[in-house]
Design a protein around this motif. Structure first.
Motif, PDB file in Angstrom:
ATOM      1  N   ASN A 221      -0.462  17.961  34.589  1.00  0.00           N
ATOM      2  CA  ASN A 221       0.742  19.071  34.538  1.00  0.00           C
ATOM      3  C   ASN A 221       1.863  18.105  34.477  1.00  0.00           C
ATOM      4  N   VAL A 222       2.394  18.466  32.976  1.00  0.00           N
ATOM      5  CA  VAL A 222       3.937  18.221  33.063  1.00  0.00           C
ATOM      6  C   VAL A 222       5.018  18.599  32.994  1.00  0.00           C
ATOM      7  N   VAL A 223       4.919  20.082  33.387  1.00  0.00           N
ATOM      8  CA  VAL A 223       5.742  21.360  33.162  1.00  0.00           C
ATOM      9  C   VAL A 223       4.872  22.325  34.378  1.00  0.00           C
ATOM     10  N   THR A 224       6.103  22.490  35.187  1.00  0.00           N
ATOM     11  CA  THR A 224       5.220  23.791  35.808  1.00  0.00           C
ATOM     12  C   THR A 224       6.133  24.773  35.961  1.00  0.00           C
ATOM     13  N   VAL A 225       5.706  25.810  36.022  1.00  0.00           N
ATOM     14  CA  VAL A 225       6.427  27.542  35.583  1.00  0.00           C
ATOM     15  C   VAL A 225       6.010  27.965  36.969  1.00  0.00           C
ATOM     16  N   SER A 226       6.753  29.170  36.957  1.00  0.00           N
ATOM     17  CA  SER A 226       6.547  30.400  38.357  1.00  0.00           C
ATOM     18  C   SER A 226       5.857  31.475  38.038  1.00  0.00           C
ATOM     19  N   ASN A 227       5.989  31.809  36.852  1.00  0.00           N
ATOM     20  CA  ASN A 227       5.833  32.705  35.621  1.00  0.00           C
ATOM     21  C   ASN A 227       5.031  33.093  34.443  1.00  0.00           C
ATOM     22  N   PHE A 228       3.720  33.767  33.892  1.00  0.00           N
ATOM     23  CA  PHE A 228       4.034  33.226  32.167  1.00  0.00           C
ATOM     24  C   PHE A 228       4.940  33.266  31.263  1.00  0.00           C
ATOM     25  N   SER A 229       5.951  34.114  31.965  1.00  0.00           N
ATOM     26  CA  SER A 229       7.631  34.276  30.653  1.00  0.00           C
ATOM     27  C   SER A 229       7.348  32.517  30.538  1.00  0.00           C
ATOM     28  N   GLY A 230       7.660  31.777  31.418  1.00  0.00           N
ATOM     29  CA  GLY A 230       7.947  30.329  31.257  1.00  0.00           C
ATOM     30  C   GLY A 230       7.211  29.329  30.376  1.00  0.00           C
ATOM     31  N   LEU A 231       5.873  30.551  29.469  1.00  0.00           N
ATOM     32  CA  LEU A 231       5.537  29.348  28.946  1.00  0.00           C
ATOM     33  C   LEU A 231       6.005  29.715  27.393  1.00  0.00           C
ATOM     34  N   PRO A 232       5.485  30.507  27.159  1.00  0.00           N
ATOM     35  CA  PRO A 232       6.011  30.642  25.846  1.00  0.00           C
ATOM     36  C   PRO A 232       7.514  29.115  24.723  1.00  0.00           C
ATOM     37  N   GLU A 233       8.660  28.705  25.598  1.00  0.00           N
ATOM     38  CA  GLU A 233       9.389  27.922  25.343  1.00  0.00           C
ATOM     39  C   GLU A 233       9.291  26.261  25.485  1.00  0.00           C
ATOM     40  N   PHE A 234       8.724  26.465  26.754  1.00  0.00           N
ATOM     41  CA  PHE A 234       8.025  25.453  26.831  1.00  0.00           C
ATOM     42  C   PHE A 234       7.213  24.868  26.399  1.00  0.00           C
ATOM     43  N   LEU A 235       5.591  25.379  25.050  1.00  0.00           N
ATOM     44  CA  LEU A 235       4.597  25.082  23.773  1.00  0.00           C
ATOM     45  C   LEU A 235       5.050  25.351  22.794  1.00  0.00           C
ATOM     46  N   ARG A 236       6.353  25.462  22.928  1.00  0.00           N
ATOM     47  CA  ARG A 236       6.929  26.330  21.300  1.00  0.00           C
ATOM     48  C   ARG A 236       6.513  24.683  21.009  1.00  0.00           C
ATOM     49  N   GLY A 237       6.550  24.111  20.012  1.00  0.00           N
ATOM     50  CA  GLY A 237       7.301  22.302  19.150  1.00  0.00           C
ATOM     51  C   GLY A 237       6.857  21.089  19.594  1.00  0.00           C
ATOM     52  N   THR A 238       5.434  21.779  20.684  1.00  0.00           N
ATOM     53  CA  THR A 238       5.244  20.589  21.789  1.00  0.00           C
ATOM     54  C   THR A 238       3.101  20.161  21.505  1.00  0.00           C
ATOM     55  N   ASP A 239       2.681  19.574  21.472  1.00  0.00           N
ATOM     56  CA  ASP A 239       1.417  19.107  21.606  1.00  0.00           C
ATOM     57  C   ASP A 239       0.845  19.537  22.924  1.00  0.00           C
ATOM     58  N   MET A 240       1.477  20.289  24.015  1.00  0.00           N
ATOM     59  CA  MET A 240       1.037  20.547  25.099  1.00  0.00           C
ATOM     60  C   MET A 240       0.360  21.517  24.955  1.00  0.00           C
ATOM     61  N   LEU A 241      -0.106  22.277  26.091  1.00  0.00           N
ATOM     62  CA  LEU A 241      -1.586  23.335  26.611  1.00  0.00           C
ATOM     63  C   LEU A 241      -1.198  24.091  27.210  1.00  0.00           C
ATOM     64  N   ALA A 242      -1.475  25.278  27.401  1.00  0.00           N
ATOM     65  CA  ALA A 242      -1.150  26.513  28.452  1.00  0.00           C
ATOM     66  C   ALA A 242      -2.166  26.877  28.611  1.00  0.00           C
ATOM     67  N   THR A 243      -2.841  27.537  29.544  1.00  0.00           N
ATOM     68  CA  THR A 243      -3.933  28.246  30.284  1.00  0.00           C
ATOM     69  C   THR A 243      -3.563  29.352  30.655  1.00  0.00           C
ATOM     70  N   ALA A 244      -4.201  30.542  30.348  1.00  0.00           N
ATOM     71  CA  ALA A 244      -3.369  31.388  30.579  1.00  0.00           C
ATOM     72  C   ALA A 244      -4.215  33.030  29.818  1.00  0.00           C
TER      73      ALA A 244
END
Length: 303
Positions: A221-244
């Motif tokens: 886990n390289v980024v941790t957020v406190s709610n789902f609203s934080g996912l899009p901008e961290f995910l966009r333009g990267t090779d990371m994954l987000a489970t939701a």
């Protein structure tokens, strides 16, 4: 004289009995009712004398209901429901009603269901305002103490005075930016990838991460957020994954691709939760029906 004639069967006495039955504790019942422990004990003593049964007896460091108390519980609940119906006043009219209805929901449930509810309210009940507050991991006390009128959550507190209704099923999936990576091919590929994780404000981690840990599996886990609203901008333009939840592909995560999780995880159900005292309230029933109608319409679009 009939023993029942000595009992003043008022709303307070019946509510006290149910509070102790639900809580399994005089002290917790007192907190729930907003009275002193001695007031609860005094009411219980009146009930014992009138009904000829101890109702609650000591067991270890706590108390347990007698067989009579357990059998009386459903009847007392019905009596209270009937009393509330008698005091409900004139029939509910959505077109002329004016009040604020408070729903507790986290961002996933809020964005999924409540915009549709607002459209209904503006069309059919313009005098009803909607207030939305975070639910976190919901507790029965939120409904008992009127912090909210309704909770929408996949988590239901274990309490006999909290009612629930299933709204819709969903499952967790893996989201990714298709312009920057391919989907994970298998579990090993999933685990070695960089992830955006969630830790809710309550400190609770999502169920899928708990399931992973139970299997002895870890991910980076390289980024941790406190709610789902934080996912899009961290995910966009990267090779990371987000489970939701998969249904987030309809709104918050609509710009991303997704694939199923590379391991078995049961689907979950979004629930609508409310306190038993509002079971027969006409306004509350109407609003619950509108939330259910929004979910039913979405279920038809997402079979």
């Amino acid at each position: 004289m009939n023993p029942i004639d000595t009992l003043n069967l008022d709303f307070r006495a019946l509510s006290t009995f149910l509070a102790v039955l639900d809580e399994g504790s005089v002290s917790r019942a007192a907190v729930r009712l907003g009275v002193t422990q001695s007031a609860v004990s005094h009411t219980l003593e009146r009930l014992r004398q009138a009904l000829g049964d101890p109702l609650f007896v000591k067991s270890g460091r706590g108390i347990v209901p007698t067989r009579y108390a357990l059998q009386a519980g459903p009847h007392v609940r019905q009596i209270l429901d009937d009393l509330q119906s008698l005091s409900a006043g004139p029939p509910f009219s959505p077109a002329t009603a004016e009040f604020t209805f408070t729903i507790a929901a986290n961002d996933y449930q809020r964005d999924l269901l409540l915009p549709g509810l607002v459209k209904t309210l503006r069309r059919e009940a313009p005098g009803i305002s909607l207030q939305v507050i975070p639910s976190g991991i919901p507790s029965a006390e939120m409904l008992r103490k009127d912090a909210c009128d309704l909770i929408v959550s996949p988590h239901a507190p274990e309490a006999t005075d909290i009612m629930q209704r299933g709204l819709m099923a969903d499952r967790n999936v893996v989201f990714y930016d298709p312009d920057y990576r391919k989907p994970p091919e298998n579990l090993a590929d999933f685990l070695k990838s960089d992830h955006i994780s969630l830790v809710f404000g309550t400190g609770e981690r999502p169920s899928f991460e708990i399931s992973l840990n139970a299997r002895g599996l870890t991910r980076r886990n390289v980024v941790t957020v406190s709610n789902f609203s934080g996912l899009p901008e961290f995910l966009r333009g990267t090779d990371m994954l987000a489970t939701a939840p998969q249904l987030m592909s309809k709104h918050l995560l609509r710009d991303f691709a997704w694939v199923p999780l590379p391991f078995e995880l049961k689907p979950f159900t979004l629930l609508m939760l409310w306190h038993r005292r509002n079971q027969n309230d006409p306004a509350h029933k109407w609003l619950r029906n509108q939330v259910n109608a929004v979910a039913a319409a979405m279920n038809k679009l997402n079979p």
